[in-house]
Design an enzyme around this catalytic site. Sequence first.
Site, PDB file in Angstrom:
ATOM      1  N   LYS A 186      75.367  81.522  49.840  1.00  0.00           N
ATOM      2  CA  LYS A 186      75.311  80.057  49.910  1.00  0.00           C
ATOM      3  C   LYS A 186      74.168  79.507  49.058  1.00  0.00           C
ATOM      4  O   LYS A 186      74.079  78.305  48.829  1.00  0.00           O
ATOM      5  CB  LYS A 186      75.146  79.604  51.359  1.00  0.00           C
TER       6      LYS A 186
ATOM      7  N   CYS B 230      83.848  77.455  62.180  1.00  0.00           N
ATOM      8  CA  CYS B 230      83.085  78.397  63.018  1.00  0.00           C
ATOM      9  C   CYS B 230      82.081  77.660  63.900  1.00  0.00           C
ATOM     10  O   CYS B 230      80.959  78.129  64.104  1.00  0.00           O
ATOM     11  CB  CYS B 230      82.382  79.457  62.169  1.00  0.00           C
TER      12      CYS B 230
ATOM     13  N   GLN C  65      72.380  76.526  55.748  1.00  0.00           N
ATOM     14  CA  GLN C  65      72.791  75.311  55.042  1.00  0.00           C
ATOM     15  C   GLN C  65      71.615  74.526  54.463  1.00  0.00           C
ATOM     16  O   GLN C  65      71.820  73.511  53.804  1.00  0.00           O
ATOM     17  CB  GLN C  65      73.597  74.409  55.988  1.00  0.00           C
TER      18      GLN C  65
ATOM     19  N   ASP D 191      68.376  78.988  61.914  1.00  0.00           N
ATOM     20  CA  ASP D 191      69.456  79.336  60.995  1.00  0.00           C
ATOM     21  C   ASP D 191      69.358  78.407  59.782  1.00  0.00           C
ATOM     22  O   ASP D 191      69.691  77.228  59.866  1.00  0.00           O
ATOM     23  CB  ASP D 191      70.795  79.154  61.723  1.00  0.00           C
TER      24      ASP D 191
ATOM     25  N   HIS E 279      76.523  77.155  64.407  1.00  0.00           N
ATOM     26  CA  HIS E 279      77.555  78.017  63.848  1.00  0.00           C
ATOM     27  C   HIS E 279      77.691  79.211  64.782  1.00  0.00           C
ATOM     28  O   HIS E 279      76.721  79.605  65.442  1.00  0.00           O
ATOM     29  CB  HIS E 279      77.111  78.474  62.457  1.00  0.00           C
TER      30      HIS E 279
END
Lengths: 133, 399
Positions: free
Chosen positions: B216, B356, B193, B190, B114
């Site tokens: 999220k 993104c 998700q 990261d 991302h």
Amino acid sequence: MSELYQQAIKDLAAKGSERLAVPDASSTLDNPLCGDKVTLDVTTADGRIVALGHVTKGCLLCKAAATVAAEQAPGLPVAQAAALADQVRAMLKGGDAPALAGLEPFLAVRPHKSRHDCVLLPFKALAKALASF
Amino acid sequence: MTQSIRSIIPVLARAGFHYLDNAAMAQTPGLVVEAVASHDRTARANIRRGVHEMARRADAAYDAARQSVAAFLSAQADEVVFTGGCTLALNLAAAALAEGLGPGDRVVVSAAEHHSNLLPWLMLAKRKGFAVAVLPVGPDGRLDLADLSMIDGRCKVVAVTHASNVTGAVSDIPRLAEAAHGAGAVLVVDGAQMVPHGPVDPRALGADLYAFAGHKAYGPTGVGVLWGRKEILADLPPVTWGGGMVAALDDDGIEFLEAPHRFEAGTPPVAQAVGLAAALDWMGRLDWAEIRAEEMELTARLLAGLAEIPGVRVVGPTDLAARVPVVSFTVAGCHPHDLSHVLAERGVAVRGGAHCARRLMTALGLDEGCVRASLAPYNDRSDIDALLAGLAEAIQVLG
């Protein structure tokens, strides 16, 4: 039936176009959010648009708007063509439509703010190409 | 499980509403909304050093929120830095690590990142003079780890996604950790998700720094987390400066507080942290083995349905191995924005575009982006079936 994807929009989007062989000015603009990309050429004479060619990769709204620009800009004074982007933006925000044939199907885009840029991109590309005049 | 979760998400009570845009923002349980509101009703004050009752309550709530995050991550509270979101957490990690980088150094990212885990490194590389190398992806979007030679002695940081926001592919973090640590590099992950799909233990994975977003993970907007190993955080400098992070300040110099406080200059997102803690506490009470099984059943149903629609290309893995329930796809002759719009008119919320992740779009040959359907534990078969039926209609409308 989709409110946006009327047959008129689809018919406009289906019309193809090409780059001009010897343009007087060109521009490329893209929408980084969705990947729409317009590459546009114009020729001019005596202060008016003579021809407009473009290659547009994008959604139906963007392609349809590019067709309207290509069909309606020739014959317009350069300054008037360059002002179309602001006028179409104002139209999408609820203002009057500019005196340009073919824009009526895009009135349905007004409530969909996230799609305004799709319609505007070809007109912004036109303004960018004409900025040097 | 799905129905019991669904029942506590107020917005999902709307008839005919199929929310499959969870990778952009998850819906939030009423208990999270109430936790934020309750905090602002009963404990709204700035934290640190206030002596009045409300300040004491705010301090206690903020400390408890940090403890909740730590418990969710199987970590210690002083390893948890609250930020304004995952993007800011990743920017903090990049800016702090880049302070120690310069010409001759290399940062390795992946083509699946991302922009939040790519642009900070590209921008800082210009300023500091280090190089950025990119791990490739295979045709299904999974990281291609066949050649990790770029993670060598020059490599000081490896920064990768735990799970792709486009393909849903889960990265092999333990393997990347082994490579990074073997080269003496720091591993930044990261987790935006991954966290929405159950508790994560970043230390056990081998991560050194791990970021995720509140919104999220069923929490509020405006809050995120950067977890860091205590020994890593201790060596990193603060990159924003202001109130609440200074231990001493005089003509001789400045001494910063220990982590995590040195990284939280200014008023932090207190109520949002409290809300995030409520969300993570709630997640911690769920049966994630059962939820994962349900998520994969729905993912399989979606993949099978997509496979039956002519012109559909699934972007990413078409199997269930090492993935989260994020499925992206294209339809020949239909632009993703147009598809998403027609689906929205039918009550199906998905997202179309480049997500993104321009570098991944290029790597996978997706000039016009793709449509993404992303699931959460409250989704059920009706959502998948509505998407598939809506997609068939959308193709007709746009054709």
